[in-house]
Design a protein around this motif. Structure first.
Motif, PDB file in Angstrom:
ATOM      1  N   ASN A 170       0.880  -1.158   0.000  1.00  0.00           N
ATOM      2  CA  ASN A 170       0.000   0.000   0.000  1.00  0.00           C
ATOM      3  C   ASN A 170       0.921   1.212   0.000  1.00  0.00           C
ATOM      4  OD1 ASN A 170      -1.609   2.215   0.945  1.00  0.00           O
ATOM      5  ND2 ASN A 170      -3.141   0.714   1.547  1.00  0.00           N
ATOM      6  N   VAL A 171       0.803   2.063  -1.016  1.00  0.00           N
ATOM      7  CA  VAL A 171       1.769   3.132  -1.241  1.00  0.00           C
ATOM      8  C   VAL A 171       1.087   4.491  -1.295  1.00  0.00           C
ATOM      9  CG1 VAL A 171       3.488   4.029  -2.865  1.00  0.00           C
ATOM     10  CG2 VAL A 171       3.237   1.550  -2.560  1.00  0.00           C
ATOM     11  N   THR A 172       1.629   5.452  -0.550  1.00  0.00           N
ATOM     12  CA  THR A 172       1.256   6.861  -0.650  1.00  0.00           C
ATOM     13  C   THR A 172       2.562   7.638  -0.611  1.00  0.00           C
ATOM     14  OG1 THR A 172      -0.788   6.488   0.581  1.00  0.00           O
ATOM     15  CG2 THR A 172      -0.051   8.765   0.357  1.00  0.00           C
ATOM     16  N   VAL A 173       2.948   8.240  -1.704  1.00  0.00           N
ATOM     17  CA  VAL A 173       4.189   9.005  -1.756  1.00  0.00           C
ATOM     18  C   VAL A 173       3.964  10.334  -2.467  1.00  0.00           C
ATOM     19  CG1 VAL A 173       5.749   7.034  -1.600  1.00  0.00           C
ATOM     20  CG2 VAL A 173       5.016   7.819  -3.829  1.00  0.00           C
ATOM     21  N   ALA A 174       4.838  11.299  -2.150  1.00  0.00           N
ATOM     22  CA  ALA A 174       4.762  12.636  -2.741  1.00  0.00           C
ATOM     23  C   ALA A 174       6.153  13.080  -3.154  1.00  0.00           C
ATOM     24  CB  ALA A 174       4.186  13.622  -1.733  1.00  0.00           C
ATOM     25  N   GLY A 175       6.195  13.902  -4.183  1.00  0.00           N
ATOM     26  CA  GLY A 175       7.464  14.448  -4.636  1.00  0.00           C
ATOM     27  C   GLY A 175       7.317  15.140  -5.969  1.00  0.00           C
ATOM     28  N   GLU A 176       8.456  15.474  -6.529  1.00  0.00           N
ATOM     29  CA  GLU A 176       8.469  16.142  -7.826  1.00  0.00           C
ATOM     30  C   GLU A 176       7.951  15.203  -8.911  1.00  0.00           C
ATOM     31  OE1 GLU A 176       9.113  19.320  -8.251  1.00  0.00           O
ATOM     32  OE2 GLU A 176       9.578  19.553  -6.119  1.00  0.00           O
ATOM     33  N   GLN A 177       7.332  15.768  -9.938  1.00  0.00           N
ATOM     34  CA  GLN A 177       6.697  14.974 -10.987  1.00  0.00           C
ATOM     35  C   GLN A 177       7.666  13.986 -11.630  1.00  0.00           C
ATOM     36  OE1 GLN A 177       4.464  17.206 -13.857  1.00  0.00           O
ATOM     37  NE2 GLN A 177       4.217  15.471 -15.223  1.00  0.00           N
ATOM     38  N   GLU A 178       8.875  14.410 -11.945  1.00  0.00           N
ATOM     39  CA  GLU A 178       9.836  13.517 -12.593  1.00  0.00           C
ATOM     40  C   GLU A 178      10.167  12.319 -11.701  1.00  0.00           C
ATOM     41  OE1 GLU A 178      14.434  13.606 -14.137  1.00  0.00           O
ATOM     42  OE2 GLU A 178      13.284  15.464 -14.243  1.00  0.00           O
TER      43      GLU A 178
END
Length: 94
Positions: free
Chosen positions: A72-80
């Motif tokens: 189960n994954v929830t991650v955030a960051g720059e689009q690239e």
């Protein structure tokens, strides 16, 4: 912070077990992705260790729960970085 205020008014059994942080230092091109998958994963701890290193390398933050039954994954960051992360998952499992 509205979510945190709502969470604190919920009955204890509905609050969940993990602290939540809604701040993000991403630029305007930042993204958040959420997904889960059920699959057999032998060596879940080794995979989790590799995943942690990969997330750090990409500069992503969030929560990834890994077990022998899937992830189960929830991650955030720059689009690239998000695109690289999704591509890696697709090549590994789909």
């Amino acid at each position: 912070m509205v979510q945190a205020e709502i969470k604190s008014t919920l009955p204890r059994r509905l609050r969940g077990s993990d602290p939540m942080n809604y701040s993000c230092s991403c630029s305007e091109t930042g993204l958040v992705i959420l997904f889960y998958g059920y699959f057999n994963l032998d060596g879940a701890q080794a995979f989790a260790d590799q995943e942690r290193s990969f997330l750090i390398q990409l500069g992503l933050t969030g929560k990834v729960r890994i077990s022998e039954e899937g992830a189960n994954v929830t991650v955030a960051g720059e689009q690239e970085a998000i695109e690289q992360y999704v591509s890696a998952w697709c090549h590994r499992f789909f």
